[in-house]
Design a protein around this motif. Sequence first.
Motif, PDB file in Angstrom:
ATOM      1  N   LEU A 235      -4.896  -3.578  -4.575  1.00  0.00           N
ATOM      2  CA  LEU A 235      -3.976  -2.749  -5.357  1.00  0.00           C
ATOM      3  C   LEU A 235      -3.157  -3.577  -6.336  1.00  0.00           C
ATOM      4  CD1 LEU A 235      -2.724  -0.283  -2.602  1.00  0.00           C
ATOM      5  CD2 LEU A 235      -4.232   0.229  -4.524  1.00  0.00           C
TER       6      LEU A 235
ATOM      7  N   VAL B 205       0.838  -1.201   0.000  1.00  0.00           N
ATOM      8  CA  VAL B 205       0.000   0.000   0.000  1.00  0.00           C
ATOM      9  C   VAL B 205       0.871   1.248   0.000  1.00  0.00           C
ATOM     10  CG1 VAL B 205      -1.841   1.225   1.201  1.00  0.00           C
ATOM     11  CG2 VAL B 205      -1.764  -1.278   1.273  1.00  0.00           C
TER      12      VAL B 205
ATOM     13  N   TRP C 248       2.447   1.945  -3.369  1.00  0.00           N
ATOM     14  CA  TRP C 248       1.479   2.535  -4.302  1.00  0.00           C
ATOM     15  C   TRP C 248       1.289   4.017  -4.021  1.00  0.00           C
ATOM     16  CZ3 TRP C 248      -3.593   4.461  -3.429  1.00  0.00           C
ATOM     17  CH2 TRP C 248      -4.316   4.744  -4.590  1.00  0.00           C
TER      18      TRP C 248
ATOM     19  N   LEU D 215       1.729  -1.158  -9.240  1.00  0.00           N
ATOM     20  CA  LEU D 215       1.710  -0.334  -8.032  1.00  0.00           C
ATOM     21  C   LEU D 215       2.044   1.134  -8.317  1.00  0.00           C
ATOM     22  CD1 LEU D 215       3.471  -2.787  -5.549  1.00  0.00           C
ATOM     23  CD2 LEU D 215       1.015  -2.332  -5.747  1.00  0.00           C
ATOM     24  N   GLY D 216       1.603   1.615  -9.470  1.00  0.00           N
ATOM     25  CA  GLY D 216       1.824   3.017  -9.815  1.00  0.00           C
ATOM     26  C   GLY D 216       3.211   3.323 -10.324  1.00  0.00           C
TER      27      GLY D 216
ATOM     28  N   ALA E  37      -5.635  -4.431  -9.121  1.00  0.00           N
ATOM     29  CA  ALA E  37      -6.075  -3.251  -9.875  1.00  0.00           C
ATOM     30  C   ALA E  37      -4.960  -2.674 -10.738  1.00  0.00           C
ATOM     31  CB  ALA E  37      -6.598  -2.191  -8.914  1.00  0.00           C
ATOM     32  N   THR E  38      -3.730  -2.739 -10.252  1.00  0.00           N
ATOM     33  CA  THR E  38      -2.603  -2.174 -11.010  1.00  0.00           C
ATOM     34  C   THR E  38      -1.823  -3.234 -11.780  1.00  0.00           C
ATOM     35  OG1 THR E  38      -1.014  -2.406  -9.175  1.00  0.00           O
ATOM     36  CG2 THR E  38      -2.350  -0.396  -9.226  1.00  0.00           C
TER      37      THR E  38
ATOM     38  N   ALA F  61      -6.133  -4.514   1.364  1.00  0.00           N
ATOM     39  CA  ALA F  61      -5.743  -3.363   0.533  1.00  0.00           C
ATOM     40  C   ALA F  61      -4.630  -3.746  -0.440  1.00  0.00           C
ATOM     41  CB  ALA F  61      -5.294  -2.213   1.425  1.00  0.00           C
TER      42      ALA F  61
ATOM     43  N   ARG G 194       2.343   6.842  -6.734  1.00  0.00           N
ATOM     44  CA  ARG G 194       1.252   7.637  -7.300  1.00  0.00           C
ATOM     45  C   ARG G 194       1.309   9.104  -6.885  1.00  0.00           C
ATOM     46  NH1 ARG G 194      -1.561   7.377 -11.262  1.00  0.00           N
ATOM     47  NH2 ARG G 194      -3.549   7.906 -10.279  1.00  0.00           N
TER      48      ARG G 194
END
Length: 325
Positions: free
Chosen positions: A293, A236, A239, A301-302, A296-297, A289, A243
């Motif tokens: 993430l 987390v 990310w 992780l961005g 989703a990524t 979480a 980001r």
Amino acid sequence: MSSRAHVAVTTATRPTPAGPEGDRGSLRDSIRRRPLTWFFSLAYVLSWAAWTPYVLSENGLGVWNFTFPGAAGSSQLLGVLPGAYLGPIASALLVTGVTEGRTGLRAWRRRMTKFKVSWRWYAVVLVSVPAALILASAALAGRGPELPSATVLAAFLPGLILQMVTTGLAEEPGWREFAMPRMQRRYGPVLATLVVGVLWGCWHLPLFLSDWGGGPDVGVMKPLEFVVSAIALSFVMTWVFNRSGGSMPLVMLLHCGINNYISIAWSDMFPTLSSDATTHALLLTSTAAALVLLLATRGRLGYVPDATTATKPLTEVPSHQLHRL
């Protein structure tokens, strides 16, 4: 004397260069070639050495007939905080100074004071951290939270500021600000986060022999659960770090928001839960979480690597691209 002999004598008496060639084989050269190895090693050695008196005192194993002053956990300010400062942040500053000099230290300071991030980020972190922990605690308790008292509400913001100065400033400049950009550049976000998460979690292990971790008679499961939670939470934090463009104040706020809620509000809102339930709640929220993430990524992780900056030292990379390293 012949010209050949004169050249030989001149070469033999010429002083060793002061630059990188002259440093080869020295301690400085070793740090320059292996900055991450030196950082992790120093973080462990310095912190664990400083924590030894606390662990051996009456606050821990009781080998040393001395109790650190303080009540209600305040003894940790004298027993734990010095070792925390001597470890990650001091090691990061030392290695940065040796490898990148004053330019690197100035760049390090700029990244540490990068408060200019969208207000939405601060709102999300400030709200989502206690909300997630409240939901997990409610699931463990089988009931909703009690309303926090006026004392808790009054202490919440000052407690968060204190956590930023103590826990946040002591730990995150090392693990996230120094280690993560270099680890991501070399290994990618997932493996880098896994390694940093393991090392960050295990760095706390001696403290479980003291009252910090409920010791000295603590079982294996509690520190193991803590390390797993640290690994999950690291995903987390990676990310958020990536980001937000490497905003260390925001990363510190995420970390300290967890500590502050558990220290100040948790027992007041969930009085029926034991102290060990905080670790369970953190494990649930951080794992959930992290999985969201990662899915989703797709494991990014961005992180967006940039071929034009991948081979540059951190001091030569524009500040807006530091999160890509």
